[in-house]
Design a protein around this motif. Structure first.
Motif, PDB file in Angstrom:
ATOM      1  N   MET A   1       0.840  -1.188   0.000  1.00  0.00           N
ATOM      2  CA  MET A   1       0.000   0.000   0.000  1.00  0.00           C
ATOM      3  C   MET A   1       0.879   1.243   0.000  1.00  0.00           C
ATOM      4  N   ASN A   2       0.598   2.145  -0.923  1.00  0.00           N
ATOM      5  CA  ASN A   2       1.300   3.416  -0.975  1.00  0.00           C
ATOM      6  C   ASN A   2       0.515   4.454  -0.179  1.00  0.00           C
ATOM      7  N   LEU A   3       1.232   5.241   0.606  1.00  0.00           N
ATOM      8  CA  LEU A   3       0.584   6.201   1.482  1.00  0.00           C
ATOM      9  C   LEU A   3       0.509   7.590   0.849  1.00  0.00           C
ATOM     10  N   ASP A 135      -3.892   0.169  -7.220  1.00  0.00           N
ATOM     11  CA  ASP A 135      -2.531  -0.309  -7.498  1.00  0.00           C
ATOM     12  C   ASP A 135      -2.241  -1.679  -6.902  1.00  0.00           C
ATOM     13  N   THR A 136      -2.891  -2.035  -5.787  1.00  0.00           N
ATOM     14  CA  THR A 136      -2.554  -3.284  -5.106  1.00  0.00           C
ATOM     15  C   THR A 136      -3.726  -4.246  -4.960  1.00  0.00           C
ATOM     16  N   GLY A 137      -4.945  -3.759  -5.091  1.00  0.00           N
ATOM     17  CA  GLY A 137      -6.113  -4.606  -4.893  1.00  0.00           C
ATOM     18  C   GLY A 137      -6.456  -4.850  -3.437  1.00  0.00           C
ATOM     19  N   GLU A 138      -5.695  -4.257  -2.524  1.00  0.00           N
ATOM     20  CA  GLU A 138      -5.970  -4.478  -1.104  1.00  0.00           C
ATOM     21  C   GLU A 138      -6.890  -3.392  -0.561  1.00  0.00           C
ATOM     22  N   ARG A 139      -7.573  -3.744   0.524  1.00  0.00           N
ATOM     23  CA  ARG A 139      -8.475  -2.784   1.156  1.00  0.00           C
ATOM     24  C   ARG A 139      -7.896  -2.192   2.438  1.00  0.00           C
ATOM     25  N   GLY A 140      -7.032  -2.934   3.099  1.00  0.00           N
ATOM     26  CA  GLY A 140      -6.491  -2.429   4.352  1.00  0.00           C
ATOM     27  C   GLY A 140      -5.344  -3.272   4.872  1.00  0.00           C
ATOM     28  N   ILE A 232       5.887  -3.075   6.452  1.00  0.00           N
ATOM     29  CA  ILE A 232       4.781  -4.026   6.342  1.00  0.00           C
ATOM     30  C   ILE A 232       3.648  -3.432   5.511  1.00  0.00           C
ATOM     31  N   ILE A 233       3.345  -2.167   5.771  1.00  0.00           N
ATOM     32  CA  ILE A 233       2.276  -1.503   5.017  1.00  0.00           C
ATOM     33  C   ILE A 233       2.610  -1.457   3.536  1.00  0.00           C
ATOM     34  N   ARG A 234       3.846  -1.161   3.210  1.00  0.00           N
ATOM     35  CA  ARG A 234       4.247  -0.969   1.818  1.00  0.00           C
ATOM     36  C   ARG A 234       4.521  -2.273   1.077  1.00  0.00           C
TER      37      ARG A 234
END
Length: 254
Positions: A1-3, A135-140, A232-234
């Motif tokens: 995930m990009n912030l 960009d990632t398909g993730e929600r959280g 971890i987030i990225r």
């Protein structure tokens, strides 16, 4: 995930120590951050770094829901949750002939374990309703704080070690559960870190603790913990993992 400034993050226990360092790093990376804490000086600490402060008791359903409602109204539904809130009162199973107070044991479990899970379940339910990120398909992303005490608990840490072992143990099943909602879950198990609690000890005591760490032989820096949270987030392929961050220490019985 990009912030960026469209990303809302919540950090529990964010008014000091590992949580404060994490909130500061997430803000520097571009996220909007709300600190959930019961600290009386939490508002001042949050203002130092440009975070929002919401006084929340994570052991209370109502307090958590009110805090989430307030935060979501101000900065949107969270895509990031970092759980750092916790307590670690030492107590032996038997001390001077007296057994461990069950009320103390239950308080530690209530804050460290039940409080963490309460935040996870409430936030995951909201995250699952978000649109996947393009960009990632993730929600959280959810990051919980365990401890090396989960594996190497010392004398006097029965309650604390039990709570942190449970956080480590629930990491994979929660990650598997939330995979269908494209929500990643990891936990960090920090060793001996230079939090305000330890920094309050005499210099010689801090030095002695640091020498127990094989390499580097020092206390961990809260910014190192925060840096791992950010990684971890990225890193979109990190999921279901408990990561020790401890300089290779294995705690002695005392």
């Amino acid at each position: 995930m990009n912030l960026d400034d469209t990303i809302s993050a919540i950090v529990t226990g964010g008014a000091s120590g590992l949580g404060f360092a994490t909130a500061r790093v997430l803000i520097a990376a571009g996220a909007r951050v709300a600190i959930f804490d019961v600290s009386d000086d939490g508002a001042d600490r949050a203002a130092e770094i440009g975070a929002r402060f919401v006084k929340v008791d994570i052991t209370s359903d109502d307090s958590v829901q009110n805090g989430l409602d307030e935060t979501r109204a101000a900065q949107g539904v969270e895509r990031i949750l970092v759980n750092c809130a916790g307590i670690a009162p030492p107590a032996r199973v038997i001390s001077k002939g007296q057994s461990h107070l069950m009320s103390l044991f239950e308080e530690v479990i209530s804050v460290n374990l039940s409080g963490t899970f309460r935040m996870v379940s409430r936030c995951a339910a909201a995250m699952a309703g978000l649109e996947p990120m393009a960009d990632t398909g993730e929600r959280g992303v959810i990051v919980n704080t365990a401890s090396v005490a989960a594996f190497d608990g010392q004398i006097g840490q029965a309650a604390y070690a039990a709570s942190k072992a449970a956080i480590a143990g629930m990491t994979l099943p929660i990650a598997r559960d939330l995979a269908q909602s494209a929500i990643r879950v990891c936990s960090i198990a920090p060793g001996i870190f230079g939090t305000p609690l330890l920094k309050g000890l005499p210099d010689h005591a801090q030095e002695s603790l640091g020498k127990q760490v094989p390499f580097p032989s020092r206390l961990g820096d809260p910014d190192e913990f925060a840096g791992l949270v950010l990684h971890i987030i990225r890193n979109g392929y990190l999921n279901g993992e408990v990561i020790r961050l401890d300089g290779a220490i294995r705690m002695a019985p005392r």
